[in-house]
Design a protein around this motif. Structure first.
Motif, PDB file in Angstrom:
ATOM      1  N   GLY A  30       0.781  -1.228   0.000  1.00 19.73           N
ATOM      2  CA  GLY A  30       0.000   0.000   0.000  1.00 19.73           C
ATOM      3  C   GLY A  30       0.809   1.271   0.000  1.00 19.73           C
ATOM      4  N   GLU A  31       2.137   1.185   0.134  1.00 23.25           N
ATOM      5  CA  GLU A  31       2.970   2.391   0.136  1.00 23.25           C
ATOM      6  C   GLU A  31       3.331   2.767  -1.292  1.00 23.25           C
ATOM      7  OE1 GLU A  31       7.270   4.021   1.855  1.00 23.25           O
ATOM      8  OE2 GLU A  31       6.327   2.241   2.696  1.00 23.25           O
ATOM      9  N   PRO A  32       3.113   4.013  -1.700  1.00 22.41           N
ATOM     10  CA  PRO A  32       3.483   4.429  -3.059  1.00 22.41           C
ATOM     11  C   PRO A  32       4.968   4.208  -3.310  1.00 22.41           C
ATOM     12  CG  PRO A  32       2.099   6.083  -2.009  1.00 22.41           C
ATOM     13  CD  PRO A  32       2.474   5.102  -0.944  1.00 22.41           C
ATOM     14  N   PRO A  33       5.326   3.733  -4.492  1.00 20.34           N
ATOM     15  CA  PRO A  33       6.738   3.409  -4.755  1.00 20.34           C
ATOM     16  C   PRO A  33       7.657   4.608  -4.706  1.00 20.34           C
ATOM     17  CG  PRO A  33       5.426   3.275  -6.757  1.00 20.34           C
ATOM     18  CD  PRO A  33       4.467   3.421  -5.625  1.00 20.34           C
ATOM     19  N   TRP A  34       7.130   5.815  -4.997  1.00 20.39           N
ATOM     20  CA  TRP A  34       7.996   6.994  -5.007  1.00 20.39           C
ATOM     21  C   TRP A  34       8.380   7.446  -3.583  1.00 20.39           C
ATOM     22  CZ3 TRP A  34       3.364   6.566  -7.618  1.00 20.39           C
ATOM     23  CH2 TRP A  34       2.233   7.016  -6.939  1.00 20.39           C
ATOM     24  N   HIS A  35       7.773   6.836  -2.567  1.00 15.71           N
ATOM     25  CA  HIS A  35       8.197   7.135  -1.202  1.00 15.71           C
ATOM     26  C   HIS A  35       9.523   6.471  -0.849  1.00 15.71           C
ATOM     27  CE1 HIS A  35       3.921   8.286   0.434  1.00 15.71           C
ATOM     28  NE2 HIS A  35       4.366   9.089  -0.514  1.00 15.71           N
TER      29      HIS A  35
END
Length: 311
Positions: free
Chosen positions: A172-177
């Motif tokens: 669920g964490e956006p990859p750009w983070h």
């Protein structure tokens, strides 16, 4: 003189391509050995239990009926539910799409300048370096992604310790983070893509640099960089646009190996898992989405370079 249809007919051809792709995808999934009922039965279900599971999942209906049901669901925005998890397919795809899209876009953003630099070096680099550059292009285009990934992990992760060898992006964490987790996967996608693109683009660049006005610019003492950006790139913009649009579609459709190798939960990993569990609705819709991205790339290329399409 015969000419290809004008761009107004491109959407019709795209729709026909997608319709044909949907038929091929459906027939391929229907030809897979076993089905989701076998997976859910765990190899211990009786014939009666398997028949009940197939009836509950609609797997006992005729193929034409199943195809039309799936196609109508796609067209109405309800592509069905996973046979294994029971979750809506659209929900599963939405969760994974960000990872795959981030990989593909980042790989293309890196691949475009690499492609241009390699193609230019192969045609107008130092004479002593051209054979090596051309060898590098051919070798890079032929290398499997698994080999590229292993080399990058050995070099940038094991030897240097610069990047983690496995991504393990939190669910669920956006990859750009976590851009550090994307470096090796993006390089694994971008390097062979750049080599392949350079192999196709160098011919167009060679044709342009052979023109008299380019030779005249070189004789006037203009730097190679100035010649490239002022005289060459504008003339190869049309084929380059088509090339990069198609490459983007191919990147989105071809991330499965990279996502599996680096532990990224994207559409490619979802597709591989769904195939192994015979989760037909997931396989069909992810594969059709990949085909739609490729066709969309072709549409963008036709719209961006209409003169090339008409010629």
């Amino acid at each position: 003189m015969f000419q290809l249809p004008r761009p107004a007919g491109v959407p019709v051809r795209a729709a026909l391509l997608l319709a044909a792709a949907s038929v091929v995808i459906f027939l391929c999934t229907a030809a897979l050995p076993g089905d989701a009922a076998d997976v859910l039965g765990g190899g211990r279900a009786t014939a009666e239990e398997l028949a009940r599971l197939r009836a509950e999942q609609g797997l006992d209906r005729p193929l034409p009926v199943r195809y039309l049901d799936w196609l109508s669901g796609v067209l109405t925005g309800e592509p069905g539910v996973s046979l294994i998890t029971g979750r809506p397919v659209a929900e599963l795809v939405a969760e994974r799409a960000a990872v795959t899209l981030a990989l593909a876009v980042a790989a293309l953003a890196l691949g475009i300048p690499l492609t241009t630099a390699l193609a230019w070096a192969a045609v107008r680099g130092p004479r002593w370096a051209r054979p090596a550059v051309n060898t590098l292009i051919v070798t890079g285009a032929a290398l499997p992604q698994a080999v590229v990934a292993a080399a990058l992990v050995a070099w940038l992760s094991t030897a240097w310790g610069a990047f983690p060898p496995v991504s393990m992006l939190p669910a669920g964490e956006p990859p750009w983070h976590r851009p550090d987790l994307l470096v090796l996967p993006v390089l694994t996608l971008a390097l062979p893509t750049a080599a392949y693109g350079a192999a196709l683009l160098r011919g167009a660049i060679a044709d342009v640099v052979a023109q008299p006005y380019v030779r005249d610019a070189e004789l006037r003492g203009l730097s190679p960089v100035t010649v490239l950006f002022r005289y060459v790139l504008p003339m190869v913009a049309a084929p380059a646009t088509r090339l990069f649009a198609v490459l983007l579609g191919g990147l989105v459709a071809g991330t499965a190996v990279v996502e599996i190798l680096f532990g990224l939960a994207g559409l490619g990993e979802l597709l591989v898992t769904a195939i192994s569990t015979r989760d037909v609705p997931v396989v069909q819709n992810v594969a059709l989405l990949a085909a739609a991205v490729v066709v969309a790339g072709l549409l963008v290329a036709d719209a961006a370079a209409p003169e090339a399409v008409r010629s």
